[in-house]
Scaffold this motif. Structure first.
Motif, PDB file in Angstrom:
ATOM      1  N   PHE A  76      62.709  60.940  44.996  1.00 17.66           N
ATOM      2  CA  PHE A  76      62.301  59.537  45.014  1.00 17.66           C
ATOM      3  C   PHE A  76      62.210  58.907  43.625  1.00 17.66           C
ATOM      4  CE2 PHE A  76      60.389  61.548  48.803  1.00 17.66           C
ATOM      5  CZ  PHE A  76      61.139  60.906  49.774  1.00 17.66           C
ATOM      6  N   ILE A  77      61.425  59.499  42.711  1.00 10.43           N
ATOM      7  CA  ILE A  77      61.293  58.917  41.374  1.00 10.43           C
ATOM      8  C   ILE A  77      62.400  59.391  40.434  1.00 10.43           C
ATOM      9  CG2 ILE A  77      58.814  58.489  41.455  1.00 10.43           C
ATOM     10  CD1 ILE A  77      58.367  61.147  40.059  1.00 10.43           C
ATOM     11  N   MET A  78      63.241  60.279  40.870  1.00 10.10           N
ATOM     12  CA  MET A  78      64.413  60.801  40.159  1.00 10.10           C
ATOM     13  C   MET A  78      64.083  61.888  39.144  1.00 10.10           C
ATOM     14  SD  MET A  78      66.967  59.442  41.610  1.00 10.10           S
ATOM     15  CE  MET A  78      68.283  59.974  40.515  1.00 10.10           C
ATOM     16  N   PHE A  79      63.171  61.632  38.215  1.00  8.48           N
ATOM     17  CA  PHE A  79      62.892  62.642  37.201  1.00  8.48           C
ATOM     18  C   PHE A  79      61.496  62.449  36.617  1.00  8.48           C
ATOM     19  CE2 PHE A  79      65.243  59.123  35.281  1.00  8.48           C
ATOM     20  CZ  PHE A  79      64.431  58.740  34.233  1.00  8.48           C
ATOM     21  N   MET A  80      60.968  63.528  36.074  1.00 14.46           N
ATOM     22  CA  MET A  80      59.674  63.526  35.380  1.00 14.46           C
ATOM     23  C   MET A  80      59.791  64.433  34.161  1.00 14.46           C
ATOM     24  SD  MET A  80      57.028  61.719  36.211  1.00 14.46           S
ATOM     25  CE  MET A  80      55.789  62.709  35.385  1.00 14.46           C
ATOM     26  N   HIS A  81      58.833  64.282  33.236  1.00 14.56           N
ATOM     27  CA  HIS A  81      58.828  65.154  32.068  1.00 14.56           C
ATOM     28  C   HIS A  81      58.676  66.620  32.474  1.00 14.56           C
ATOM     29  CE1 HIS A  81      56.798  61.364  30.508  1.00 14.56           C
ATOM     30  NE2 HIS A  81      57.972  61.381  29.918  1.00 14.56           N
ATOM     31  N   GLU A  82      59.125  67.468  31.590  1.00 15.09           N
ATOM     32  CA  GLU A  82      58.898  68.904  31.730  1.00 15.09           C
ATOM     33  C   GLU A  82      57.418  69.173  31.960  1.00 15.09           C
ATOM     34  OE1 GLU A  82      59.434  72.796  28.783  1.00 15.09           O
ATOM     35  OE2 GLU A  82      60.383  70.871  28.306  1.00 15.09           O
ATOM     36  N   THR A  83      57.111  70.009  32.923  1.00 12.87           N
ATOM     37  CA  THR A  83      55.712  70.290  33.253  1.00 12.87           C
ATOM     38  C   THR A  83      55.112  71.327  32.317  1.00 12.87           C
ATOM     39  OG1 THR A  83      56.359  71.988  34.852  1.00 12.87           O
ATOM     40  CG2 THR A  83      56.085  69.742  35.678  1.00 12.87           C
ATOM     41  N   ASN A  84      53.803  71.214  32.087  1.00 14.03           N
ATOM     42  CA  ASN A  84      53.048  72.175  31.280  1.00 14.03           C
ATOM     43  C   ASN A  84      53.694  72.442  29.918  1.00 14.03           C
ATOM     44  OD1 ASN A  84      51.039  72.690  33.376  1.00 14.03           O
ATOM     45  ND2 ASN A  84      52.704  73.683  34.472  1.00 14.03           N
ATOM     46  N   GLY A  90      52.745  56.893  31.693  1.00 12.85           N
ATOM     47  CA  GLY A  90      54.011  56.510  31.092  1.00 12.85           C
ATOM     48  C   GLY A  90      55.023  57.641  31.188  1.00 12.85           C
ATOM     49  N   VAL A  91      56.261  57.294  31.472  1.00 10.00           N
ATOM     50  CA  VAL A  91      57.326  58.298  31.590  1.00 10.00           C
ATOM     51  C   VAL A  91      58.542  57.832  30.800  1.00 10.00           C
ATOM     52  CG1 VAL A  91      58.842  59.586  33.149  1.00 10.00           C
ATOM     53  CG2 VAL A  91      56.520  59.002  33.873  1.00 10.00           C
ATOM     54  N   LYS A  92      59.042  58.698  29.954  1.00 11.24           N
ATOM     55  CA  LYS A  92      60.225  58.385  29.157  1.00 11.24           C
ATOM     56  C   LYS A  92      61.382  57.948  30.049  1.00 11.24           C
ATOM     57  CE  LYS A  92      61.489  61.458  26.174  1.00 11.24           C
ATOM     58  NZ  LYS A  92      61.810  62.818  25.631  1.00 11.24           N
ATOM     59  N   ALA A  93      62.052  56.864  29.639  1.00 14.31           N
ATOM     60  CA  ALA A  93      63.305  56.403  30.260  1.00 14.31           C
ATOM     61  C   ALA A  93      63.122  55.734  31.620  1.00 14.31           C
ATOM     62  CB  ALA A  93      64.304  57.554  30.377  1.00 14.31           C
ATOM     63  N   TYR A  94      61.881  55.456  32.027  1.00 15.18           N
ATOM     64  CA  TYR A  94      61.687  54.821  33.331  1.00 15.18           C
ATOM     65  C   TYR A  94      62.049  53.340  33.293  1.00 15.18           C
ATOM     66  CZ  TYR A  94      59.573  58.213  36.534  1.00 15.18           C
ATOM     67  OH  TYR A  94      59.357  59.249  37.405  1.00 15.18           O
ATOM     68  N   CYS A  95      62.601  52.867  34.418  1.00 15.90           N
ATOM     69  CA  CYS A  95      62.781  51.434  34.627  1.00 15.90           C
ATOM     70  C   CYS A  95      61.558  50.892  35.354  1.00 15.90           C
ATOM     71  CB  CYS A  95      64.053  51.176  35.437  1.00 15.90           C
ATOM     72  SG  CYS A  95      63.972  51.783  37.141  1.00 15.90           S
ATOM     73  N   GLY A  96      61.492  49.577  35.507  1.00 13.96           N
ATOM     74  CA  GLY A  96      60.320  48.959  36.121  1.00 13.96           C
ATOM     75  C   GLY A  96      60.076  49.396  37.547  1.00 13.96           C
ATOM     76  N   PHE A  97      61.129  49.573  38.336  1.00  9.48           N
ATOM     77  CA  PHE A  97      60.959  49.960  39.734  1.00  9.48           C
ATOM     78  C   PHE A  97      60.452  51.394  39.837  1.00  9.48           C
ATOM     79  CE2 PHE A  97      63.037  50.477  44.142  1.00  9.48           C
ATOM     80  CZ  PHE A  97      61.911  49.956  44.772  1.00  9.48           C
ATOM     81  N   GLN A  98      60.911  52.280  38.948  1.00 14.19           N
ATOM     82  CA  GLN A  98      60.390  53.644  38.936  1.00 14.19           C
ATOM     83  C   GLN A  98      58.902  53.653  38.606  1.00 14.19           C
ATOM     84  OE1 GLN A  98      63.599  55.014  36.261  1.00 14.19           O
ATOM     85  NE2 GLN A  98      63.685  56.868  37.505  1.00 14.19           N
ATOM     86  N   GLU A  99      58.468  52.752  37.738  1.00 14.32           N
ATOM     87  CA  GLU A  99      57.044  52.654  37.415  1.00 14.32           C
ATOM     88  C   GLU A  99      56.227  52.321  38.662  1.00 14.32           C
ATOM     89  OE1 GLU A  99      58.137  50.951  32.950  1.00 14.32           O
ATOM     90  OE2 GLU A  99      56.972  49.710  34.341  1.00 14.32           O
ATOM     91  N   VAL A 100      56.744  51.411  39.477  1.00 17.90           N
ATOM     92  CA  VAL A 100      56.061  51.046  40.724  1.00 17.90           C
ATOM     93  C   VAL A 100      56.023  52.231  41.683  1.00 17.90           C
ATOM     94  CG1 VAL A 100      56.124  49.541  42.750  1.00 17.90           C
ATOM     95  CG2 VAL A 100      56.677  48.609  40.510  1.00 17.90           C
ATOM     96  N   ILE A 101      57.159  52.917  41.840  1.00 18.20           N
ATOM     97  CA  ILE A 101      57.227  54.057  42.751  1.00 18.20           C
ATOM     98  C   ILE A 101      56.291  55.171  42.293  1.00 18.20           C
ATOM     99  CG2 ILE A 101      58.735  55.838  43.713  1.00 18.20           C
ATOM    100  CD1 ILE A 101      61.065  53.873  43.366  1.00 18.20           C
ATOM    101  N   LEU A 102      56.270  55.453  40.988  1.00 15.09           N
ATOM    102  CA  LEU A 102      55.394  56.508  40.477  1.00 15.09           C
ATOM    103  C   LEU A 102      53.935  56.185  40.749  1.00 15.09           C
ATOM    104  CD1 LEU A 102      54.919  59.114  38.868  1.00 15.09           C
ATOM    105  CD2 LEU A 102      54.907  57.726  36.785  1.00 15.09           C
TER     106      LEU A 102
END
Length: 324
Positions: free
Chosen positions: A26-34, A106-118
């Motif tokens: 859904f959100i496509m990608f997230m930062h590396e965890t931990n 905040g997430v690197k490289a996110y667009c506005g719609f991804q911000e809403v979905i997150l």
């Protein structure tokens, strides 16, 4: 471009460039965890910690249970790319200097719609928040010129080409798109991606935020993040060296796109955001106007054209604090 010259001036950027992504539904990608370092640390979902004891999640904050909570959402500048450690991001600085404890969403490289979905994806952890600060606004404008084949209803996002290559289009069309991208001119970038289309996508995102605001009964602020070319000030010596290094290849597409994100586009965009936020009863503030002051001439505020130094984030956090 010689990254070693940039790392010599801003060594923290080497760590940020090392931080990778995990693919997510859904959100496509997230930062590396931990992820662990002296510069940046992420939890088991990929969200960044503030100045706090490392736990499994940024939402584990038993030591600040008496404080009200809020969230700061956006892309890489909200995440804090450029600052020298977790304690110097905007969410961390505001958490230390206000009556509210802010989650960094905040997430690197996110667009506005991804911000809403997150935000909606994390809603179970955000039910008690009192306010949301959107610190964003550059990626949608940039990507509308950088990505040629984005969905005109859903909007552009980083990694569109990877998505299309893997999921949506055939080999023949992939080759056509890649060849076209090699020869696309700056003029066609400007002509083929009209402001009107991306403005309508951003308007849609703001309507979604207004619905969240009204449904959750929270305060909502939109701070247009600063971009170096939108701030009228004298550059520092560090900024001149860094920008000159980035500009050595003027023909690469990101540099051509940045050239078109000029003051004319900025004024049109700011006017659009201001009017739309007013219509939706969202408080709007412009960080570019704040930094366009002789007071900040020759001070090192940017580590590149969209990310700030420790001083830059400190000044912006003070500006936000004065408005909320």
């Amino acid at each position: 471009m010689d990254l070693s010259k940039i790392y010599k001036i801003a060594p923290q950027m080497k760590t940020y460039n090392r931080l990778s992504f995990n693919w997510k539904p859904f959100i496509m990608f997230m930062h590396e965890t931990n992820f662990r370092s002296e510069i940046v640390n992420t939890d088991d979902f990929g969200l960044r910690f503030n100045n706090q004891k490392i736990t499994n999640s940024i939402f584990d904050r038993k030591d600040k249970i008496d404080k009200k909570s809020g969230a700061i959402i956006g892309s890489s500048a909200a995440f804090g790319v450029g600052c020298s450690n977790d304690s110097l991001t905007i969410p961390s600085l505001l958490s230390e200097n206000t009556e509210c404890d802010y989650f960094n969403i905040g997430v690197k490289a996110y667009c506005g719609f991804q911000e809403v979905i997150l935000f909606n994806s994390l809603i179970n952890n955000l039910k008690k928040i009192k306010e949301v600060i959107i610190f964003s606004g550059i990626n949608d404008i940039f990507m509308s010129r950088y990505i040629d084949n984005y969905d005109k209803m859903l909007g552009p996002m980083f990694y569109t080409n990877q998505f299309n290559d893997s999921m949506a289009i055939g080999l023949k069309q992939q080759l056509i798109n890649r060849i076209s991208n090699l020869f696309i001119s700056p003029k066609s970038e400007l002509k083929n991606n009209h402001n009107q289309n991306i403005f309508e996508i951003i308007r849609k995102n703001l309507y979604l935020w207004a619905n969240i605001k009204n449904g959750m009964k929270i305060k909502l602020y939109f701070f247009l993040q600063p971009m170096s070319s939108w701030c009228i000030r004298e550059l520092s010596e560090e900024e001149k060296i860094i920008f000159d290094e980035f500009d050595k290849n003027k023909n690469i597409k990101p540099n051509r796109v940045l050239k078109f994100m000029n003051l004319d586009i900025y004024h049109k965009y700011k006017s659009f955001l201001s009017e739309t936020c007013k219509e939706l009863n969202i408080e709007f503030f412009d960080c570019n106007e704040f930094l366009s002051s002789k007071e900040y001439d020759n001070k090192w505020l940017f580590v590149d054209r969209v990310h700030l130094t420790d001083l830059g984030y400190k000044l912006i956090s003070q500006f936000i604090k004065s408005k909320i």
